[in-house]
Design a protein around this motif. Structure first.
Motif, mmCIF file in Angstrom:
data_model
loop_
_atom_site.group_PDB
_atom_site.id
_atom_site.type_symbol
_atom_site.label_atom_id
_atom_site.label_comp_id
_atom_site.label_asym_id
_atom_site.label_seq_id
_atom_site.Cartn_x
_atom_site.Cartn_y
_atom_site.Cartn_z
ATOM 1 N N LEU A 61 -9.106 10.187 23.399
ATOM 2 C CA LEU A 61 -9.489 11.462 22.798
ATOM 3 C C LEU A 61 -10.486 11.187 21.668
ATOM 4 C CD1 LEU A 61 -6.652 12.755 20.454
ATOM 5 C CD2 LEU A 61 -6.678 10.480 21.434
ATOM 6 N N PRO A 62 -11.198 12.215 21.196
ATOM 7 C CA PRO A 62 -12.190 11.979 20.140
ATOM 8 C C PRO A 62 -11.534 11.451 18.864
ATOM 9 C CG PRO A 62 -12.525 14.124 21.161
ATOM 10 C CD PRO A 62 -11.210 13.613 21.663
ATOM 11 N N VAL A 63 -12.121 10.404 18.301
ATOM 12 C CA VAL A 63 -11.668 9.845 17.035
ATOM 13 C C VAL A 63 -12.829 9.842 16.060
ATOM 14 C CG1 VAL A 63 -10.703 7.850 15.842
ATOM 15 C CG2 VAL A 63 -9.968 8.368 18.183
ATOM 16 N N HIS A 64 -12.631 10.493 14.918
ATOM 17 C CA HIS A 64 -13.607 10.470 13.835
ATOM 18 C C HIS A 64 -13.088 9.548 12.737
ATOM 19 C CE1 HIS A 64 -16.007 14.389 14.703
ATOM 20 N NE2 HIS A 64 -15.611 13.818 15.817
ATOM 21 N N VAL A 65 -14.000 8.988 11.967
ATOM 22 C CA VAL A 65 -13.628 8.157 10.824
ATOM 23 C C VAL A 65 -14.204 8.779 9.567
ATOM 24 C CG1 VAL A 65 -13.796 5.904 9.717
ATOM 25 C CG2 VAL A 65 -13.520 6.049 12.206
#
Length: 277
Positions: A61-65
């Motif tokens: 799934l989309p992972v942002h940092v």
């Protein structure tokens, strides 16, 4: 078909890879690995290294940092380390105050041939709020803008939740005027106050937000229920789109409601949301 925007974003501290791994299995639509506020100063380097190790492969799934403050000593190393990772879909830029900050990050973090993670600006001060539209239109790599309400409250001296309504509307308008997706709401800090979370989400939805960030998995179902359309909304939207299928201009429904192109587009968005689960 366009991929629908996430409704639930779950924060996880970068220095707790076990918690990040659980967040990826929590049912959230997207995960935000935090290298900033959730990490103590003496664990910043470890958080970055752990994040690099965890996100060195694609994720389900989309992972942002969320990197550290752009005007501090850690942001450059954060960006250099995480931007190229195959498991990173987006970079969250905290405490953005000017378009120049976005441009500077984009020029260093976004390769000329594309393929870099999307940028997302967090507005957390009065100055950033005043520059919201300029920030939202700063660079094509910027795909989202939203509020960081804890810092904004402190900056504005706001004592009541309704005191943020103008700021919330301002960032919604800036995002939409820039052609960006509706912003997600900022986190609700009390993980036990699910009734308050639901009420706050309902208010956010009336202001034009779409979805919300969370700090605990128990908040996710509340957010999702608040932002998914009700059966009555789905029924009305289906009626509108069915009527519009045979008449592309303005029309009146049997009950007397007037429907134009903008209303039809809104109905289609409702049905797209309803199909996401």
């Amino acid at each position: 078909m366009t991929t629908p925007s996430p409704l639930t974003w779950l924060y996880a501290p970068g220095d707790r890879p076990d918690v990040v791994a659980k967040a990826l299995r929590s049912g959230a639509d997207a995960v935000i690995v935090d290298l900033e506020d959730a990490v103590a100063p003496d664990r910043k380097a470890y958080a970055r290294d752990a994040t690099v190790e965890l996100l060195s492969s694609p994720q389900p799934l989309p992972v942002h940092v969320r990197v550290n403050a752009l005007d501090g000593p850690l942001a450059e190393a954060d960006l250099r380390a995480v931007a190229p990772l195959p498991g990173v879909a987006g970079l969250r830029l905290p405490k953005v105050t000017t378009r120049a900050e976005v441009i500077r990050v984009a020029e260093h973090a976004v390769p000329a041939d594309g393929g870099a993670p999307a940028l997302h600006a967090l507005v957390e001060s009065a100055l950033g709020l005043e520059h919201a539209f300029a920030i939202a239109t700063a660079h094509p790599a910027l795909r989202g803008i939203s509020l960081g309400e804890a810092d904004l409250r402190a900056d504005l001296g706001v004592r009541d939740d309704t005191g943020l309504d103008w700021a919330r509307s301002r960032v919604v308008v800036a995002a939409r005027a820039a052609g960006l997706a509706p912003p997600a709401q900022s986190v609700h800090p009390d993980i036990r106050d699910l009734a308050g979370l639901a009420a706050s989400c309902a208010r956010g939805r009336t202001l034009g937000f779409l979805g919300r960030a969370a700090i605990h998995p128990r908040q996710l179902p509340v957010i999702e229920r608040a932002y998914l359309p009700t059966p009555a909304e789905i029924e009305r939207a289906a009626e509108i789109t069915e009527a519009a299928a045979s008449d592309e201009g303005a029309l009146a429904l049997p009950d007397g409601r007037f429907v134009d192109k903008a209303v039809v587009e809104g109905a289609r968005r409702v049905l797209a949301l309803a199909r996401r689960k």
